[in-house]
Design a protein around this motif. Structure first.
Motif, PDB file in Angstrom:
ATOM      1  N   ASP A 428       0.774  -1.237   0.107  1.00 34.48           N
ATOM      2  CA  ASP A 428       0.056  -0.090   0.035  1.00 34.48           C
ATOM      3  C   ASP A 428       0.978   1.227   0.061  1.00 34.48           C
ATOM      4  N   GLN A 429       2.077   1.230  -0.495  1.00 31.03           N
ATOM      5  CA  GLN A 429       3.041   2.309  -0.406  1.00 31.03           C
ATOM      6  C   GLN A 429       2.850   3.338  -1.455  1.00 31.03           C
ATOM      7  N   PHE A 430       2.143   2.794  -2.634  1.00 30.84           N
ATOM      8  CA  PHE A 430       1.641   3.742  -3.555  1.00 30.84           C
ATOM      9  C   PHE A 430       0.593   4.531  -3.242  1.00 30.84           C
ATOM     10  N   TYR A 431      -0.478   3.757  -2.540  1.00 22.52           N
ATOM     11  CA  TYR A 431      -1.475   4.657  -2.172  1.00 22.52           C
ATOM     12  C   TYR A 431      -1.379   5.589  -1.060  1.00 22.52           C
ATOM     13  N   SER A 432      -0.363   5.092  -0.247  1.00 13.76           N
ATOM     14  CA  SER A 432       0.200   6.111   0.976  1.00 13.76           C
ATOM     15  C   SER A 432       0.765   7.398   0.040  1.00 13.76           C
ATOM     16  N   LEU A 433       1.470   7.326  -0.987  1.00 14.79           N
ATOM     17  CA  LEU A 433       2.007   8.428  -1.854  1.00 14.79           C
ATOM     18  C   LEU A 433       0.907   9.114  -2.373  1.00 14.79           C
ATOM     19  N   LEU A 434      -0.054   8.542  -2.598  1.00 11.98           N
ATOM     20  CA  LEU A 434      -1.087   9.445  -3.235  1.00 11.98           C
ATOM     21  C   LEU A 434      -2.026  10.369  -2.317  1.00 11.98           C
ATOM     22  N   GLN A 435      -2.109   9.555  -1.124  1.00 10.12           N
ATOM     23  CA  GLN A 435      -2.927  10.156   0.122  1.00 10.12           C
ATOM     24  C   GLN A 435      -1.823  11.422   0.528  1.00 10.12           C
ATOM     25  N   ALA A 436      -0.647  11.184   0.702  1.00 12.66           N
ATOM     26  CA  ALA A 436       0.155  12.179   1.080  1.00 12.66           C
ATOM     27  C   ALA A 436       0.279  13.384   0.393  1.00 12.66           C
ATOM     28  N   ASN A 437      -0.290  13.399  -1.173  1.00 17.14           N
ATOM     29  CA  ASN A 437       0.000  14.356  -1.934  1.00 17.14           C
ATOM     30  C   ASN A 437      -1.412  14.915  -2.397  1.00 17.14           C
ATOM     31  N   THR A 438      -2.340  14.579  -1.577  1.00 16.13           N
ATOM     32  CA  THR A 438      -3.808  14.868  -1.862  1.00 16.13           C
ATOM     33  C   THR A 438      -4.438  15.816  -0.894  1.00 16.13           C
ATOM     34  N   SER A 439      -5.293  16.735  -1.186  1.00 14.17           N
ATOM     35  CA  SER A 439      -5.990  17.315  -0.092  1.00 14.17           C
ATOM     36  C   SER A 439      -5.110  18.061   1.053  1.00 14.17           C
ATOM     37  N   LEU A 440      -3.998  18.435   0.556  1.00 21.46           N
ATOM     38  CA  LEU A 440      -3.141  19.286   1.550  1.00 21.46           C
ATOM     39  C   LEU A 440      -3.771  20.057   2.821  1.00 21.46           C
ATOM     40  N   PRO A 441      -3.766  20.043   3.786  1.00 19.91           N
ATOM     41  CA  PRO A 441      -4.474  20.886   4.697  1.00 19.91           C
ATOM     42  C   PRO A 441      -4.251  22.295   4.765  1.00 19.91           C
TER      43      PRO A 441
END
Length: 857
Positions: A428-441
């Motif tokens: 799930d490393q790739f999914y984590s990458l997407l989440q880390a670069n999406t909807s930045l607070p």
């Protein structure tokens, strides 16, 4: 006279619901996506009212609760704890009146902390209930092993639910204008649905069997069973919140794990505490602690066959009707999934409560394990043998995975079952990458960068063209005659297309207004943040019209109020809407294309300096799904089969208004010196595979947009374009730069390209092998390649991947994903994210280097 137990339960539940809603509101403030689109933009009117009335509602809930605690105040064991509860919560209420909490919340970790703090009252009330009413004498002993009840309930629940939802699918497909499933596909889909349901309920049976076996080892077996089965319910609730609810709201991190556990635990203790107040002989009939826990989900007196049949019919009606009512207003099937889970729970409770208790029987321990292994083994066996199933039906074109993907949009119970059974990705490393670069607070500080598409020097054009840019929110490509020969209700746009460049292969980069609209003004890709401020350094379009001396006429909606630098050169269209005090929280959806065009015509006629070039921009909301739901069809005309009547009738109305505006320009002698652009920020799903709206999806019907551009005759003679080449809404601003003589346009993967150039060779220099697209609201990304023919999608919300050949399969119905496609396109997505981060100076050099290595650079 009301039963005092009913009053007690009502006051407890009312206060508990208020506390839970407050906690959820704080959580929504913590999540960047929901903070902007549900709280800041006030899309939900009841949320706006809840915030405004929150202190008053607090006292309205606390007052009756305090009155119901009189018995606890008199109890020796609970007097002090109850008094402390009332004092603390009264003080909190006074503080809320003087310093309201909810309006002050920001998009940061403080909001997450508050969401957890607001769960504490649920636990406190549970402690009171446990302290007073946890009495051994209230727990009758279990009789026999009594394992037949859970087994029968699991077996019948799996069969009933799979058949009910299969019947709903068959009813809907037969009533549909287009049945997309052949008989073989229907058999396969319903068969897999049956095995998946049986696997899930077999697992539940195993868990309850283990719980009952463990409970028998305690002196008070019923009480042990009640708490152990409650703990199982708590774990399942946490799983649902974590796997189904929070990812839909784009929350998939460690905080999501923690909140899922916290809210499920708090609700478990709170609700079981209330239940303990009413413990009676309900466990003495063989139902035990499990029966006591489930008794709130099914009627207690269903002895007759007609009564039982009626209850089952009611459950089937609920399964059919509620999703049908909420589907068009739902977000990524969230409400429909929760309703489906409620039907599951009520179904199991019904079959358990109606199981015969008079003949308890013993099941071998191995039977419990064998039942689960066999059911799950059958499901996994079918899943693993998908490649062989087409041969059984003699249908070489049968694609089992694609069939199940489509079927899950129509069978909600299978959709939920599939999401629960499907294991998370191995890596799930790739999914984590997407989440880390999406909807930045919002709390993450990012400095703007200067976006320079072309040289700054003003052009020396003798007569600059007027520019009219109309971005009709949610306008689909296939509802316009230039793109679909079956459309016979857009004659004005058809006439306009004959005088314009029609980009046949056009897409949006973002499947949602939040980033799609700003990307047009930037002329390229952006950081996934709402928003980097000040925005003007990145606002290429506003800089162009400012530097070229245009008089601007703009509908300044809530997004543009952030994007635009205030300027006396901007004449606001729809000013009464943009400056409204948020009428019912929905003023942003009242931008009407016809109304705006009428106002624009009046303002153009009233200009003092008619020789000055005019720029106009508006993004009307007529076709937004929420607007369509609130209004009847614009006419009573019959539209071609396969078209949504409401949507098509509104498109027809907009077409007429657009035609009148074009006639106005021609009558004023402005048309021949105008660039007129008709496009959309994104498309919309109108029932495809059960989808409505755009949510976090990036499927073809959402990503395709119309793009029609009329040029003055002088520009048409001097430029060339490729109508079949892939084009994006982010290409609009670079094209305007080029047409106004601001050349050359910078070449960068982040920027769009000019659609019009002096030569085709020049245009070819801007072409890329692949293009990154994504959702505006969640970690869903895609790659378009081969001039838009191939489309890879990775949905980080549902953790599913797709690959479509849009040349052979324009609607994206057949998923052709394989390992090679996955590896190639994931590398391209990494590369795209790296390019964006590097351009906007986001992330450390080590993070950028890591993305480089992952992309094989």
């Amino acid at each position: 006279m009301l039963d005092h137990r009913f009053v007690f339960a009502a006051t407890r539940l009312s206060f508990g619901l208020f506390v839970l809603m407050t906690s959820l509101y704080c959580l929504l403030a913590y999540i960047p996506f929901t903070y902007y689109h549900f709280l800041q933009f006030s899309h939900l009117t009841w949320v706006t009212a809840f915030v405004r009335l929150h202190p008053f509602l607090y006292w309205l809930a606390l007052g009756p609760l305090a009155a119901s605690m009189w018995g606890d105040l008199r109890g020796e064991r609970t007097r002090r704890l109850t008094l402390e509860f009332l004092i603390v919560h009264a003080a909190a209420g006074l503080l809320l009146v003087t310093r309201p909490l909810l309006p002050a919340l920001q998009n940061d970790y403080i909001s997450l902390i508050w969401s957890l703090v607001w769960l504490f009252p649920l636990v406190w009330m549970a402690v009171l209930d446990y302290g007073s009413y946890l009495k051994p004498a209230q727990w009758p002993p279990l009789r026999g092993d009594a394992i037949r009840g859970p087994f029968r309930a699991a077996l019948l629940s799996g069969l009933f639910l799979s058949l009910v939802y299969a019947a709903i699918f068959l009813i809907n497909s037969s009533a549909s204008e287009k049945d997309d499933f052949n008989p073989g596909e229907k058999i396969v889909a319903i068969g897999v649905s049956l095995t998946s349901h049986m696997a899930i309920f077999a697992f539940l049976f195993v868990m309850l069997g283990i719980i009952r076996a463990i409970s028998k080892r305690f002196s008070n077996a019923s009480r042990a069973e009640f708490f152990l089965s409650g703990l199982l319910a708590c774990m399942l609730c946490a799983l649902v919140v974590r796997r189904l609810v929070l990812p839909t709201l784009t929350m998939s991190n460690l905080a999501a794990d923690f909140y899922s556990a916290a809210v499920s635990g708090a609700l478990f203790f709170f609700l079981t505490g209330i239940k303990l107040r009413f413990v009676s002989g309900a466990a003495s009939d063989g139902g035990g602690g499990i029966g006591l826990l489930l008794s709130a989900l099914a009627p207690r007196r269903l002895a007759s066959v007609p009564a039982r049949a009626f209850w089952l019919a009611l459950l089937a009606a609920m399964a059919y009707a509620v999703p049908a009512l909420v589907a068009r207003n739902d977000w990524d099937f969230l409400i429909q999934k929760l309703v489906t889970l409620a039907v599951w729970a009520m179904t199991f409770a019904f079959f358990y409560s109606t199981s015969p208790r008079e003949k308890p029987s013993r099941f071998p321990s191995g039977f419990i394990l064998a039942a689960a292994v066999i059911s799950f083994g059958v499901y996994r066996g079918i899943d693993a043998s998908q490649a062989y199933i087409p041969g059984l039906f003699g249908d070489g074109t049968l694609n089992v995975r694609a069939t199940l993907d489509r079927y899950s949009g129509y069978d909600l119970s299978f959709k939920v079952a599939r999401e629960i059974i499907t294991p998370p990705p191995d890596d799930d490393q790739f999914y984590s990458l997407l989440q880390a670069n999406t909807s930045l607070p919002q709390s993450l500080a990012v400095d703007p960068v200067q976006v320079e598409l072309a040289p700054k020097a003003s052009t020396e054009m003798r007569e600059k063209p007027h520019i009219f840019l109309f971005v009709i929110d949610s306008l689909r490509q296939d509802y316009l005659s230039p793109y679909n020969e079956r459309v016979d209700f857009t004659p004005a746009i058809a006439d306009f297309a004959r005088e314009s460049a029609v980009m046949k292969n056009s897409f949006t980069r973002y499947s949602g207004t939040a980033l799609a609209q700003p990307s047009i003004w930037v002329g390229g890709l952006m950081l996934h943040k709402q928003y980097v401020t000040p925005f003007y350094p990145m606002n290429s379009l506003q800089k162009l019209i400012d530097e070229e001396g245009y008089q601007s006429y703009i509908s300044v909606d809530k997004i543009l109020s952030v994007l635009l630098r205030p300027s006396p050169e901007i004449v606001k269209l729809d000013r009464d809407l943009s400056e409204a005090t948020n009428d019912r929280g929905r003023s942003e959806y009242k931008y009407d294309f016809c109304r705006t065009l009428s106002e624009l015509q009046a303002k153009l006629d009233g200009r003092e300096d008619k020789g000055r070039p005019a720029f106009a921009y508006t993004q009307p909301q007529n076709l937004h799904i929420s607007v369509l739901l609130e209004h009847p069809a614009a006419d009573d005309r019959q539209y071609p089969k396969g078209f949504s009547t409401k949507y098509a009738s509104q498109v027809r109305r907009l077409d007429a208004c657009f035609g009148e505006f074009i006639d106005f320009l021609k009558s004023r002698g402005m048309y021949d010196n105008s660039i007129v652009i008709l496009t959309s920020d994104h498309g919309d799903a109108l029932g495809e595979e059960g989808r409505w709206g755009h949510s976090t999806w990036i499927f073809p019907e959402v990503m395709r947009i119309p793009l029609l551009i009329h040029l003055p005759e002088s520009m048409r003679r001097e430029t060339v374009w490729e109508p079949d080449a892939i084009a994006f809404s982010t290409d609009i601003t670079p094209s305007l730069y080029y047409l106004l003589g601001r050349r050359p346009i910078a070449r960068n993967k982040v920027f769009g390209r000019p659609l019009f150039t002096k030569t085709l060779q020049e245009q070819a220099g801007y072409a890329n092998d692949s293009y990154l697209v994504c959702s505006s609201y969640g970690p869903a990304y895609g790659i378009l390649k081969d001039n838009g023919r191939s489309f890879y999608i990775i949905d980080g919300v549902d953790q599913r991947e797709y690959f479509f050949d849009l040349g052979e399969d324009p609607a994206g119905r057949r998923n052709l994903l394989n390992a090679q496609v996955r590896a190639e396109n994931q590398a391209l997505i990494r590369d795209g994210i790296r390019s964006i981060n590097e351009f906007y100076n986001f992330g450390t050099k080590q993070e950028v280097a890591s993305l480089d290595r992952a992309a094989g650079r």
